[in-house]
Write an enzyme that holds these catalytic residues in place. Structure first.
Site, PDB file in Angstrom:
ATOM      1  N   LYS A 283       0.844  -1.194   0.000  1.00 57.43           N
ATOM      2  CA  LYS A 283       0.000   0.000   0.000  1.00 57.43           C
ATOM      3  C   LYS A 283       0.879   1.243   0.000  1.00 57.43           C
ATOM      4  CE  LYS A 283      -4.686  -0.342   1.779  1.00 57.43           C
ATOM      5  NZ  LYS A 283      -5.582  -0.033   2.905  1.00 57.43           N
ATOM      6  N   GLU A 371     -19.857  -7.148   8.971  1.00 54.90           N
ATOM      7  CA  GLU A 371     -20.879  -6.431   9.733  1.00 54.90           C
ATOM      8  C   GLU A 371     -21.900  -7.371  10.364  1.00 54.90           C
ATOM      9  OE1 GLU A 371     -19.309  -3.710   6.514  1.00 54.90           O
ATOM     10  OE2 GLU A 371     -20.064  -5.775   6.583  1.00 54.90           O
ATOM     11  N   ARG A 399     -25.970  -3.658   6.121  1.00 60.47           N
ATOM     12  CA  ARG A 399     -25.531  -4.993   5.726  1.00 60.47           C
ATOM     13  C   ARG A 399     -25.816  -6.036   6.800  1.00 60.47           C
ATOM     14  NH1 ARG A 399     -19.737  -4.854   2.997  1.00 60.47           N
ATOM     15  NH2 ARG A 399     -20.798  -6.058   1.385  1.00 60.47           N
TER      16      ARG A 399
END
Length: 632
Positions: A283, A371, A399
């Site tokens: 990253k 979630e 969700r």
């Protein structure tokens, strides 16, 4: 069309078809130019940075090897899609990203044919790409579907549901795992890259399939051969899980090596059935500050690339954000009650849990991008005596709706939901808007719903919800409040009681949540009564009945969809009581609102002070208007 630059490959690339004839050396140069363009562009516009820098070489290789947009590429979440946007006819529009009328910060079907699937929530890429692969097979179309998913997004259950389904089909699907977990970096190198090329090559694939046909007639021999191959690959490849799910696993390979990527992807494109390519990336690759702190450079405001992000040392004139208020309260309450535990679905920084995670690591649970699990594990904790606080964005709580109803509310368990980013959220756009939580929460039995109008009220509501022996939610917006002084005491509010902020004539404005400031200004201009309702459920029915008896017109304000929202709750009660008041519900319209600043979105929705006044003026008749001589 901008003038071509003969010295720049990137400036001469208007669409991916122009990349087909480039050599490996030229593709590597293009990747270098693309990375520098992203750094300069995002530093001027703000947006997502670290993720895109990590996928530069992969993006170049994908568009070189595959025939996009005919071949489908689905980017998971979409934070890493900036290189993709730049190479697909949108380079000159990047300065508009995440601004009103400009490019979306995520892939979006309406924006480009190259954006094959709209994203913003994680872990959808494999299922969507599989659906596209099935559609191609059903219609006898020679087309490839590629899903690019990060190791973080792979923690979600639906990613594995899609993998499980795909492995049982022979659709032409390629899943690329973009793994930027640095602990796996020792697996990257010449041996791994060489092995990947061999395993993805035609000779190995043909031998493997031929062996299946020949040895398949002798079950015991075939099983022995299969296990031998599995163990041999398992010594150097951590892909047994994906092989068991039915994928041909390749990797891990260096995701920043253009040569290896192109050769491996070219081989994989020729193979049929479900394929799985594991790449390792870094990253923030190529920009040292982002490499060293990818979290800080995940989403950035404008900055000087030479200086990097400079932390502000001065205190904001607007006071703490609602997220910071929550984080501070959580630590204070944890000190007062050792049964408090905090849960987040991979949103530690965004939800304000950094300090808590450091002070109370044994009581902090990051469940990953899961979630549904976050809500159910909280329910399990509540069953056995703990007092869980689930910190979650409004858009992500959607969700876990079944778990919210079935696992928490149905069992009337004391779980507190701290719902961040409620209402409009600004540049992230429709995928991240918290426009619906009042509507989808209000219909659930046993649920208490609160909406603060300022920072101190937010803290009071968190106290109140935590003390209840039943499910409770506190919804608050992104950003700062009106900078109200915060009382450090852990005091609570009377359940279901609103507060009259000013007395006026004829018209009453009932405000739910963070739009109280706009409602106050409108009320003063109108000489109207203003009420801070504070609770959506239960409603302050006594106060509401009193207001209805003393006012001809009632206006409701909320930073939520009008349909099914707090205003609807007011309508239902007034109708039940056979009240004859004229009622106007103001809130978010029945559309998915585009990306823009929060202020612009509120104005577009008619929830700015001027918008509220216009709406009320249009609603009132001539006689009613005469009662409000001060109307601007």
């Amino acid at each position: 069309m901008t003038e071509k630059n003969t010295d720049s490959l990137l400036q001469n690339i208007d669409n991916p078809s122009q990349m087909k004839s480039l050599s490996i050396a030229e593709l590597t140069q293009l990747a270098d130019e693309l990375r520098e363009f992203i750094i300069q562009s995002v530093s001027q516009s703000g947006g997502h940075l670290s993720s895109g820098l990590g996928t530069v070489e992969l993006t170049v290789a994908l568009h070189h090897v595959f025939n996009t947009p005919d071949d489908r590429i689905v980017w998971d979440v979409g934070h890493q899609s900036y290189p993709h946007k730049i190479l697909t006819e949108r380079r000159d529009q990047m300065s508009t990203i995440r601004t009103k009328g400009g490019l979306s910060g995520f892939p979006r079907r309406e924006e480009s044919a190259y954006d094959t699937f709209g994203v913003g929530h994680s872990s959808t890429s494999i299922g969507a790409a599989l659906g596209m692969a099935i559609a191609a097979k059903h219609q006898n179309i020679d087309r490839r579907a590629v899903a690019v998913i990060g190791d973080g997004a792979l923690t979600a259950g639906m990613a594995f549901e899609a993998l499980n389904h795909a492995g049982d089909l022979d659709a032409n699907l390629l899943v690329i795992l973009n793994d930027n977990d640095m602990s796996i970096s020792p697996n990257v190198g010449g041996m791994s890259n060489y092995l990947a090329k061999i395993l993805s090559g035609k000779m190995y694939s043909s031998m493997r399939e031929s062996s299946k046909k020949v040895l398949g007639k002798m079950p015991s021999v075939w099983e022995l051969a299969r296990r031998a191959e599995e163990h041999m690959k398992g010594m150097v490849i951590p892909g047994t899980l994906f092989e068991e799910l039915g994928f041909n696993y390749i990797g891990p390979i260096d995701g920043h090596d253009v040569d290896t990527l192109v050769k491996t992807l070219s081989n994989l494109r020729k193979l049929s059935g479900p394929q799985f390519l594991h790449i390792v990336t870094k990253k923030g690759k190529g920009y040292t500050p982002a490499e060293e702190n990818p979290i800080a450079y995940h989403g950035v405001n404008k900055f000087d690339p030479e200086m990097g992000i400079i932390k502000k040392t001065t205190k904001s004139a607007n006071g703490p954000t609602y997220t910071q208020v929550f984080g501070s309260w959580l630590c204070d309450m944890a000190k007062a009650d050792d049964k408090l535990v905090a849960i987040t679905p991979a949103m530690r920084e965004g939800s304000g849990l950094v300090e808590f995670s450091e002070q109370f690591p044994e009581r902090y649970f990051d469940v990953g991008i899961a979630e549904q699990h976050a809500v159910t594990v909280a329910a399990g904790m509540a069953c056995d005596g703990l007092k869980p606080v689930v910190a979650i964005y409004s858009t992500f709580l959607q969700r876990a709706y079944d778990q919210l109803i079935h696992d928490v509310a149905l069992q009337n368990l004391p779980v507190l939901f701290a719902i961040d980013r409620a209402g409009v959220v600004g540049p992230d756009g429709a995928t991240h808007a918290g426009s619906f939580d009042i509507s989808y929460l209000r219909c659930i039995p046993n649920m208490t719903i609160m909406a603060p109008s300022d920072e101190n009220e937010c803290r009071q509501m968190l106290n109140t919800g935590f003390q209840l022996n039943s499910p409770a939610t506190v919804r608050y917006p992104r950003g700062s409040g009106p900078n109200v002084e915060i009382n450090p005491e852990l005091d609570t509010l009377p359940i279901g009681k609103g507060k009259v902020c000013r007395r006026g004539q004829s018209t009453a404005i009932l405000s739910f949540g963070s739009v109280l400031a706009e409602g106050r200004e409108a009320a003063e201009k109108l000489n109207a009564t203003l009420v801070n309702m504070r609770f959506i459920k239960p409603l302050d029915e006594d106060l509401l009945l009193n207001i209805a008896s003393e006012h001809d017109v009632i206006i409701t304000l909320e930073d939520n969809a009008v349909m099914g929202g707090a205003g609807s709750a007011v309508n239902e009660y007034l109708l039940k009581q056979q009240c004859q008041n004229r009622v106007l519900n103001l809130g978010l319209p029945d559309i998915f609102m585009e990306h823009a600043s929060r202020e612009q979105l509120l104005d577009d929705a008619g929830l700015s002070t001027s918008g509220i006044l216009r709406a009320i003026e249009d609603f009132l008749d001539t006689e009613e208007l005469a009662k409000h001589a001060t109307l601007a």
